[in-house]
Design a protein around this motif. Sequence first.
Motif, PDB file in Angstrom:
ATOM      1  N   VAL A 236      18.761  14.973 -30.185  1.00  0.00           N
ATOM      2  CA  VAL A 236      17.899  13.806 -30.012  1.00  0.00           C
ATOM      3  C   VAL A 236      16.977  14.087 -28.833  1.00  0.00           C
ATOM      4  CG1 VAL A 236      17.771  11.318 -29.622  1.00  0.00           C
ATOM      5  CG2 VAL A 236      19.718  12.264 -30.869  1.00  0.00           C
ATOM      6  N   ALA A 237      15.691  13.854 -28.988  1.00  0.00           N
ATOM      7  CA  ALA A 237      14.724  14.102 -27.912  1.00  0.00           C
ATOM      8  C   ALA A 237      15.044  13.230 -26.701  1.00  0.00           C
ATOM      9  CB  ALA A 237      13.312  13.820 -28.398  1.00  0.00           C
ATOM     10  N   PRO A 238      14.765  13.723 -25.482  1.00  0.00           N
ATOM     11  CA  PRO A 238      15.141  12.976 -24.266  1.00  0.00           C
ATOM     12  C   PRO A 238      14.557  11.571 -24.202  1.00  0.00           C
ATOM     13  CG  PRO A 238      14.468  15.218 -23.716  1.00  0.00           C
ATOM     14  CD  PRO A 238      14.154  15.031 -25.162  1.00  0.00           C
ATOM     15  N   ASP A 239      13.281  11.404 -24.538  1.00  0.00           N
ATOM     16  CA  ASP A 239      12.679  10.073 -24.451  1.00  0.00           C
ATOM     17  C   ASP A 239      13.283   9.112 -25.475  1.00  0.00           C
ATOM     18  OD1 ASP A 239      11.583  11.585 -26.462  1.00  0.00           O
ATOM     19  OD2 ASP A 239       9.534  10.872 -26.174  1.00  0.00           O
ATOM     20  N   THR A 240      13.632   9.649 -26.664  1.00  0.00           N
ATOM     21  CA  THR A 240      14.281   8.808 -27.676  1.00  0.00           C
ATOM     22  C   THR A 240      15.657   8.368 -27.211  1.00  0.00           C
ATOM     23  OG1 THR A 240      13.098  10.013 -29.409  1.00  0.00           O
ATOM     24  CG2 THR A 240      14.990   8.695 -30.100  1.00  0.00           C
ATOM     25  N   LEU A 241      16.389   9.273 -26.550  1.00  0.00           N
ATOM     26  CA  LEU A 241      17.700   8.922 -25.994  1.00  0.00           C
ATOM     27  C   LEU A 241      17.593   7.766 -25.009  1.00  0.00           C
ATOM     28  CD1 LEU A 241      19.539  12.284 -25.175  1.00  0.00           C
ATOM     29  CD2 LEU A 241      20.289  10.525 -26.768  1.00  0.00           C
ATOM     30  N   ALA A 242      16.619   7.883 -24.110  1.00  0.00           N
ATOM     31  CA  ALA A 242      16.466   6.865 -23.064  1.00  0.00           C
ATOM     32  C   ALA A 242      16.060   5.519 -23.642  1.00  0.00           C
ATOM     33  CB  ALA A 242      15.445   7.332 -22.036  1.00  0.00           C
ATOM     34  N   GLU A 243      15.252   5.563 -24.706  1.00  0.00           N
ATOM     35  CA  GLU A 243      14.730   4.325 -25.277  1.00  0.00           C
ATOM     36  C   GLU A 243      15.732   3.659 -26.224  1.00  0.00           C
ATOM     37  OE1 GLU A 243      11.051   2.847 -28.161  1.00  0.00           O
ATOM     38  OE2 GLU A 243      11.025   4.862 -27.297  1.00  0.00           O
ATOM     39  N   LYS A 244      16.339   4.445 -27.134  1.00  0.00           N
ATOM     40  CA  LYS A 244      17.185   3.857 -28.176  1.00  0.00           C
ATOM     41  C   LYS A 244      18.676   3.866 -27.835  1.00  0.00           C
ATOM     42  CE  LYS A 244      13.930   4.714 -31.910  1.00  0.00           C
ATOM     43  NZ  LYS A 244      13.732   5.272 -33.280  1.00  0.00           N
ATOM     44  N   ARG A 245      19.085   4.707 -26.890  1.00  0.00           N
ATOM     45  CA  ARG A 245      20.449   4.746 -26.388  1.00  0.00           C
ATOM     46  C   ARG A 245      21.503   4.877 -27.488  1.00  0.00           C
ATOM     47  NH1 ARG A 245      20.773   0.498 -21.348  1.00  0.00           N
ATOM     48  NH2 ARG A 245      18.806   1.080 -20.360  1.00  0.00           N
ATOM     49  N   PRO A 246      21.404   5.874 -28.348  1.00  0.00           N
ATOM     50  CA  PRO A 246      22.440   6.042 -29.375  1.00  0.00           C
ATOM     51  C   PRO A 246      23.789   6.345 -28.730  1.00  0.00           C
ATOM     52  CG  PRO A 246      21.029   7.984 -29.272  1.00  0.00           C
ATOM     53  CD  PRO A 246      20.389   6.952 -28.404  1.00  0.00           C
ATOM     54  N   ALA A 247      24.852   5.850 -29.359  1.00  0.00           N
ATOM     55  CA  ALA A 247      26.198   6.047 -28.807  1.00  0.00           C
ATOM     56  C   ALA A 247      26.637   7.491 -28.992  1.00  0.00           C
ATOM     57  CB  ALA A 247      27.172   5.105 -29.499  1.00  0.00           C
ATOM     58  N   ALA A 248      27.484   7.982 -28.078  1.00  0.00           N
ATOM     59  CA  ALA A 248      27.995   9.353 -28.162  1.00  0.00           C
ATOM     60  C   ALA A 248      29.276   9.471 -27.358  1.00  0.00           C
ATOM     61  CB  ALA A 248      26.959  10.343 -27.642  1.00  0.00           C
ATOM     62  N   ASP A 249      30.159  10.350 -27.827  1.00  0.00           N
ATOM     63  CA  ASP A 249      31.361  10.668 -27.060  1.00  0.00           C
ATOM     64  C   ASP A 249      31.043  11.632 -25.928  1.00  0.00           C
ATOM     65  OD1 ASP A 249      33.420   9.265 -28.685  1.00  0.00           O
ATOM     66  OD2 ASP A 249      32.673  10.607 -30.249  1.00  0.00           O
ATOM     67  N   LEU A 269      22.782   7.592 -16.064  1.00  0.00           N
ATOM     68  CA  LEU A 269      23.316   6.242 -15.918  1.00  0.00           C
ATOM     69  C   LEU A 269      23.735   5.642 -17.259  1.00  0.00           C
ATOM     70  CD1 LEU A 269      20.799   4.857 -13.262  1.00  0.00           C
ATOM     71  CD2 LEU A 269      23.134   5.673 -12.898  1.00  0.00           C
ATOM     72  N   GLN A 270      23.106   6.098 -18.344  1.00  0.00           N
ATOM     73  CA  GLN A 270      23.415   5.560 -19.669  1.00  0.00           C
ATOM     74  C   GLN A 270      24.677   6.173 -20.277  1.00  0.00           C
ATOM     75  OE1 GLN A 270      18.725   4.934 -20.944  1.00  0.00           O
ATOM     76  NE2 GLN A 270      20.106   5.962 -22.328  1.00  0.00           N
ATOM     77  N   TYR A 271      24.902   7.475 -20.024  1.00  0.00           N
ATOM     78  CA  TYR A 271      26.017   8.168 -20.676  1.00  0.00           C
ATOM     79  C   TYR A 271      27.087   8.537 -19.643  1.00  0.00           C
ATOM     80  CZ  TYR A 271      23.121   8.304 -24.809  1.00  0.00           C
ATOM     81  OH  TYR A 271      22.350   7.936 -25.892  1.00  0.00           O
ATOM     82  N   ARG A 272      28.286   8.069 -19.891  1.00  0.00           N
ATOM     83  CA  ARG A 272      29.352   8.247 -18.904  1.00  0.00           C
ATOM     84  C   ARG A 272      30.052   9.591 -19.038  1.00  0.00           C
ATOM     85  NH1 ARG A 272      32.023   2.207 -18.214  1.00  0.00           N
ATOM     86  NH2 ARG A 272      30.044   1.147 -17.771  1.00  0.00           N
TER      87      ARG A 272
END
Length: 662
Positions: A236-249, A269-272
């Motif tokens: 997933v492109a970085p800007d798309t990650l930041a905007e749409k915040r898809p869940a991930a393990d 901050l979004q992904y732990r």
Amino acid sequence: MNSSRQWRHFQIISGEAGHCQERAMDALAGEHALWISSAPPEGVEALPAEKISRLLGQDVTHLVFDALDAFHADAFAIASGLARGGGRFLLLTPPLAAWPAQYSQEPGAKSYFIRRLAHFCGNYQQLTPNLPVCGKPPTEEFTTREQREVITALETVARGHRKRPLVIIADRGRGKSSAFGMAAAKLLAEGGKQILVTAPRRNATNTLFHHAALALPASRRQHGLLEHHGAKLRFVAPDTLAEKRPAADLLLVDEAAGIPLPLLEKLLLQYRRIAFATTVHGYEGSGKGFRLRFARMLDKHRPQWKQLHLRQPVRWAEGDPLEDFTFRTLLLDAEPAVIPPGMDPGDLAIRQLSREELMHDEGLLRQLFGLLVNAHYRTTPTDLQHLLDAPNLGLWLGSISGQPVAAMLVATEGRLPTELQEPILAGKRRPAGHLLPLALATQCGFPEALELCCERVVRIAVHPSLQRRGIGGRMLDILRESAPDRGVELLGSSFGATRELVCFWRNNGFSPVRLGFRREASSGAHSVLVLHGPAKDIQTRSRKQFLDQFPLQLAEAFCNLEPSLVRALMQEKHMTAASLSETDCRTLHSFAAGGRQYLDSLGPLYRLTLQLLAGGAEDVDIFVLKLLQKRSWQDTAAALALSGKKAALAQMRQGVKAFLPS
């Protein structure tokens, strides 16, 4: 693997074009090779140097780099990492003695960069006339001890405590991407895992996906997606990650230095559960300046982060001659001088430096470039080419007891011919190398700037151990004081705006006069233009224009700008802000007491905000967010970590009460 037979067989072929190409074909002996060339031999498919970045994340057996017409430093750095151990890498150059004159940017002059490169080429040919015969490129899959440590650490990130990021640091060819891929495969094999991977470009993750697929033969792979029994590895492109915040393990960030730091901060901050990998001395530029800023950011948000360093080469053997040649010629491993403790900044000596002096002092060149690399977010090999050859670039050196501790690059611009000025103002011409006068003329509305002799500070760097001790300011002082002697009428600079940098330049007499509407791809920040100089009163007039327009622009192009940066840009000791009338004061007192509604108080609140910003007030973020950026009450409350509109409105009333005179 660790044998000279697994080095890249690096050969420099010099001479006339036809002769070089013929010798290259003979050396390849019918083997297929990737040619990087704009004019390859007949019947040979080639890729121009300008398009080589599309090959990032791939490797080839044999490669021919054609520098007969032009030498692209960035492209050569990328190419040097594509050929795998046991393969051939052929560099084609003109006759070495004639090469520097051929590449000069000025008639009759010689390219210092090519002169230095030709010197290294000549030395290489003399020192290594006969390399071992190429062995077959390695085909077996294996892991080094360091890679296995990375895989284990990634499993810990995915299964252990949250908010403990992993950072992998490595040079090219050390197997960081393949380790990411192998670790992802192990996690996918457990079933049910959803792993995301991001990078500046999707093709930069090819190696990662390749090694994940090798470890999972039953998986399905297509265009940035690998599926294995319901578990997924997805790009997933970085800007798309930041905007749409898809869940991930787990989120894997490859080539992190190629992603703007503010964007990386959002992902952190979004992904732990997150891991980063980046190149230290990279094909896309050195990550050293990035590492310093990135480490500070991690310390702030995730103090329990862990770092691993991969040092052992995987794609070729240690001591590889091509890697050694590339590092030496492009200064990919340049470092500042080692500064002994107790140096006194008061002993700083500042002088202009000639390129001839740099050419005859390789140690000084290496230390100076090391300073620039450490100071900048991303430094590419082309920056070295510009340092040695750009005709309008001046070099200033700050030293203490003979040790270089600061460097400043200054471009001379302006004094454009009269016949060019009308096409420039009409948007038909944009001559290169004149950023400062062109921006003032076409974007700020001061066409007279085209006639001025300007100097633009391109970069200023201070040794990490001596920063925040006034050295950068001293460098600028000398530049300002000596400007009349050089006939310079206006000084300025353009850089990615942060609160810290804006305050530094403002404290040294430079006024912000324009903020770019788009964020820079490299830094993720808006570029700000700063000026100093009495020429035609441009500094004063452009500053006034900025302060008139910027508060209105905040609700349009800059509604997401950090309030701390807004404060830094708008602070102005000599600004005459809209004064508060007696009626304004009565309205504000009533608003603070809760008797007057927000919408009935907008005018006075707006004028109060401008006054507070001009005076450098600190606790005014709520005024910036709501009055200038026009954010909703919900967004304002969220930005200030408040519960909602009621709490935000109460904080604004309290703020007015605190700032309003009795």
